[in-house]
Write an enzyme that holds these catalytic residues in place. Structure first.
Site, PDB file in Angstrom:
ATOM      1  N   GLU A 150      -2.519  -5.281 -12.224  1.00  0.00           N
ATOM      2  CA  GLU A 150      -3.311  -6.424 -11.764  1.00  0.00           C
ATOM      3  C   GLU A 150      -4.791  -6.294 -12.133  1.00  0.00           C
ATOM      4  O   GLU A 150      -5.472  -7.279 -12.363  1.00  0.00           O
ATOM      5  CB  GLU A 150      -3.169  -6.621 -10.256  1.00  0.00           C
ATOM      6  N   PHE A 180       5.897  -5.447   5.371  1.00  0.00           N
ATOM      7  CA  PHE A 180       6.015  -4.844   4.050  1.00  0.00           C
ATOM      8  C   PHE A 180       5.062  -5.534   3.067  1.00  0.00           C
ATOM      9  O   PHE A 180       5.030  -6.748   2.974  1.00  0.00           O
ATOM     10  CB  PHE A 180       7.454  -4.943   3.532  1.00  0.00           C
ATOM     11  N   GLN A 181       4.277  -4.732   2.368  1.00  0.00           N
ATOM     12  CA  GLN A 181       3.284  -5.200   1.404  1.00  0.00           C
ATOM     13  C   GLN A 181       2.271  -6.162   2.021  1.00  0.00           C
ATOM     14  O   GLN A 181       1.746  -7.044   1.350  1.00  0.00           O
ATOM     15  CB  GLN A 181       3.948  -5.823   0.162  1.00  0.00           C
ATOM     16  N   LYS A 241       3.700 -16.709   2.140  1.00  0.00           N
ATOM     17  CA  LYS A 241       4.949 -17.076   1.460  1.00  0.00           C
ATOM     18  C   LYS A 241       5.542 -18.371   2.017  1.00  0.00           C
ATOM     19  O   LYS A 241       6.034 -19.211   1.261  1.00  0.00           O
ATOM     20  CB  LYS A 241       5.954 -15.928   1.584  1.00  0.00           C
ATOM     21  N   MET A 284     -21.317   9.515 -21.800  1.00  0.00           N
ATOM     22  CA  MET A 284     -22.549   9.166 -21.103  1.00  0.00           C
ATOM     23  C   MET A 284     -22.846  10.158 -19.981  1.00  0.00           C
ATOM     24  O   MET A 284     -23.990  10.572 -19.783  1.00  0.00           O
ATOM     25  CB  MET A 284     -22.469   7.742 -20.554  1.00  0.00           C
TER      26      MET A 284
END
Lengths: 205, 579
Positions: B68, B130-131, B180, B494
């Site tokens: 993502e 969940f999630q 959802k 760097m």
């Protein structure tokens, strides 16, 4: 207390920020994190519906320099759901805090000085029960603090104080301003420029 | 049509509605907003939207990223080259938390994005389902606006508001979290109405004539005026207005890395890059000018160095659309609030046509010193290991300033920004404010989708590439043409440079091993080549650019090479070091 006395050596002093916002879930968090990301403590926070439906008014008290306060206010006003932000010193506002004191009724009833003291502090009884009595006093922090000290020897059971609520002395209120916000095109008054409004006592962006 | 008429129409002809799911309403809204490409990754809580997307394949192109975070950077790359709003999908929980880096990057670099996350059913909110993750609170500090939808009827209105907020004023990322149940819920959809007003939100501050006049007065009386420009110019689509302003005023102009290309690198009044690794003249002259005109830039600390020794002698004119930027870091004497597309022409009209020949010559003199002490050696080292600078220089020769250059973060980024040539705006895609390693590869993917007709070259270090290299899978599957150039110095360069200069060469965990990048590319069916000899450079770059389709070129460059000039942290811009 004069303003100059109030300003400490580091240039910090008490400022009261007044913000008008939409009544939206999450806006409190959006505002609060602007302070916490700079590690600034919020001394007092009050939020409640304003005189206008659906618009909330925040009062936030912090101890900071004016320069920092101005930057904070701009960052708050930048949030999508914030309509307007003002900041003021203690000289610019009328403010109050409400305090409640719970004391045993028998002691209060029996001892004469208590009644006198309460009278001196302008306190009034909200509830009187056999076992306890709740008094209410409004005033500045020092005043309500003082009453705690005074009541402590008489068995003060519980104490609570509200956040500061403040009225800006020079403010013309928000009703007229809101109408500007509701217009599709911003009018002249919507975004004032502080650099142009120096003669005004009310800070406004 | 006046209001009365409008009402009458509404009364006689009631709006036609269709019964659709929240998911369908969302996709219809995206199409109405002109979205053509979505970068995303499906999952449990966003599945109804993906199910609806199945029927929209002909209208909405979905690019399946490999993480993502890659989706958000691709969205940014797309937004930066196309000027449109990047759209990203992710699921709840880990999908949503993976968006955070890209959101933070987009927030600090003012990139317009709309991210849609799925969320658990509304009745499960707050139950550690969940999630489930509190994505609204997690993303509040890194979004311009965010909102959670629990009822499908809210979808069209909120989406319209999201696009309006993301692209108007100072742009930024917006996140919409949709439970959802709202995605599944059927409702009577009345069609999509774009948003053009939010009561509490003023995208553009009012322009004050007084300040335009004061600014013009200062500019007209200035002996040594100096313009600094940032991304605000291209975000405001004000490149032409800016060029006219610069040319009429005859004032030398220097850029922040996000401002690069707003006027072409070759423009005679473009005097170079500002900041820590910027050019010598612009940094030194900041403390010599008498009027400093900042256009659409925010005085980042990497640009200003030590603030209490920054341009103290100068009167500062600050043009910005965001009132919170005025006085935030550098105090403005004249704050010109407003959209620079509108304020610049007003200012140009009031200024005198001038040429600051002597003042400009000073810049040229500094440029000569920098050429002799730094640039010549960097671009034409002749012998020894290859430098990053000469690679970029050769790339310039071949692309002639026409390519989109996407960089990752680190030494190669500074070298690319310093030496890449840009003929066009929206050509330098880099992570400026956040300095996100791993930005380069996914951003290049998005950049190509945003500008399909242009050559896109991603310049990436060996460290940053390994942060998001899984996006090679996205390139493979989508079949796009991205040229990937890894400048491999076998170090986190760097950090190593800082450790060398400021930490007694104590190279603490900067020695990074790499896989065989060419083999890796090959496993994704992407052609590639690795070179370590100077003699191969031109042919390798030519092969890469001429190759049909994506290509990975790994160039082995000097291991311990430093980017100079440098304004050390805590130093003033005029204390810039040439070595």
């Amino acid at each position: 207390m004069s303003n100059s006395q109030d300003i400490e050596l580091n240039g910090k002093q008490e400022f009261t920020i007044t913000a008008y916002t939409e009544n939206q879930i999450g806006i409190l968090n959006r505002i609060a994190i602007i302070f916490s990301r700079r590690k600034i403590n919020i001394e007092s926070l009050n939020t409640s519906p304003s005189e206008i439906e659906h618009i909330h008014r925040f009062n936030i008290v912090i101890h900071e320099t004016e320069e920092v306060v101005r930057k904070l206010c701009r960052q708050i006003e930048k949030q999508v759901e914030v309509l307007k932000v003002y900041y003021n010193t203690n000289e610019d506002i009328i403010w109050q805090e409400l305090a409640l004191y719970k004391v045993p009724t028998d002691i209060v009833a029996e001892r004469a000085p208590v009644e006198r003291l309460l009278r001196a502090f302008g306190a009034r009884a909200v509830v009187i029960r056999k076992d306890y009595t709740v008094f209410e006093a409004t005033g500045h922090r020092e005043e309500t603090d003082k009453l705690i000290e005074v009541l402590q020897p008489y068995g003060l059971i519980e104490f609570v104080r509200s956040a500061r609520v403040a009225i800006i002395k020079d403010s013309e209120g928000f009703n007229a301003k809101l109408r500007e916000f509701e217009r599709r095109e911003p009018g002249q008054e919507v975004i004032e420029n502080e650099f142009l409004d120096k003669e005004k006592n009310v800070f406004s962006m | 049509m006046d209001t009365a008429q409008e009402e009458a129409t509404t009364l006689t002809e009631p709006k036609k509605t269709v019964n659709v799911s929240g998911s369908v309403a969302l996709l219809e809204g995206l199409i109405a907003e002109g979205t053509d490409t979505i970068f995303g990754y499906p999952g449990g809580a966003i599945m109804p939207i993906y199910d609806a997307l199945y029927d929209y394949k002909d209208k909405l192109k979905h690019i399946l990223v490999r993480h993502e975070q890659g989706g958000t950077h691709a969205g940014q790359g797309y937004a930066r080259t196309s000027g449109k709003v990047g759209v990203v999908f992710g699921t709840s929980g880990p999908g949503a938390t993976n968006l955070v880096t890209g959101l933070a990057d987009a927030q600090i670099d003012s990139t317009p994005m709309v991210c849609i996350t799925g969320q658990v059913y509304a009745h499960l909110l707050g139950t550690d389902a969940f999630q489930e993750t509190d994505v609204i609170n997690i993303t509040t500090p890194v979004t311009k606006w965010n909102y959670q939808i629990t009822d499908a009827t809210e979808i069209p209105g909120v989406l319209a508001k999201a696009f309006y907020i993301a692209r108007s004023g100072r742009p930024g990322p917006v996140l919409i979290d949709i439970t959802k149940n709202a995605q599944l819920q059927m409702f009577d959809y009345e069609g999509y109405t774009p948003c053009d007003h939010v009561r509490s939100y003023r995208p553009k501050p009012l322009i004050r004539k007084e300040y335009i006049e004061q600014a013009a007065e200062l500019i007209n009386s200035a002996k040594k005026p100096f313009i600094l420009f940032g991304q605000g110019v291209s975000l405001g689509n004000a490149e032409q207005e800016f060029k006219t302003f610069v040319e009429k005023s005859g004032i030398p102009a220097a850029w922040t890395i996000l401002g690069a290309g707003a006027i072409s690198t070759d423009h005679p009044l473009n005097v170079g890059m500002l900041g820590m690794h910027g050019n010598y003249g612009p940094n030194v002259q900041t403390n010599a000018c008498d009027v400093l005109i900042a256009v659409g830039m925010r005085f980042d600390d990497r640009v200003t160095g030590r603030l209490d020794k920054y341009a103290k002698q100068a009167k500062v004119i600050h043009l910005d659309i965001d009132p919170a930027e005025i006085d935030k870091n550098v105090k403005a004497d004249v704050p010109v609030w407003g959209d620079c597309k509108e304020t610049l022409p007003l200012l140009t009209a009031l200024i005198e046509e001038k040429q600051h020949t002597e003042w400009l010559a000073e810049f040229r003199a500094f440029d000569k010193t920098e050429q002799e002490t730094v640039i010549q050696k960097e671009l034409n080292p002749g012998t020894g290991e290859m430098t990053m600078g000469e690679v970029i220089n050769q790339l310039n020769e071949l692309t002639k300033g026409e390519a989109v250059i996407v960089t990752d973060v680190g030494q190669h980024q500074m070298v690319a920004c310093r030496y890449a040539k840009f003929n066009h705006t929206r050509s330098n895609i880099t992570s400026g404010g956040l300095g996100t390693m791993g930005f380069g590869l996914p951003a290049a993917i998005g950049a190509k989708f945003g500008a399909p007709d242009r050559t896109v070259v991603a310049v990436i270090g060996d460290g940053g590439f390994q942060m998001t290299l899984q996006e090679l899978g996205t390139i493979m599957q989508s079949g796009i043409d991205v040229k990937i150039m890894i400048l491999n110095n076998r170090f986190l360069g760097m950090v190593r440079q800082w450790q060398q200069l400021f930490h007694d060469k104590r190279y603490s965990f900067v020695d990074i091993a790499s896989p065989d990048f060419v083999k890796l590319a090959d496993s994704y069916y992407i052609a590639g080549r690795k070179i370590s000899e100077r003699d191969d450079l031109v042919s390798a770059l030519t092969d890469m650019l001429n190759h049909k389709g994506s290509y990975l070129l790994e160039v082995m460059v000097a291991q311990e090479h430093n980017v100079f000039p440098m304004v050390p942290q805590g130093s003033s811009v005029s204390e810039i070091r040439l070595k």
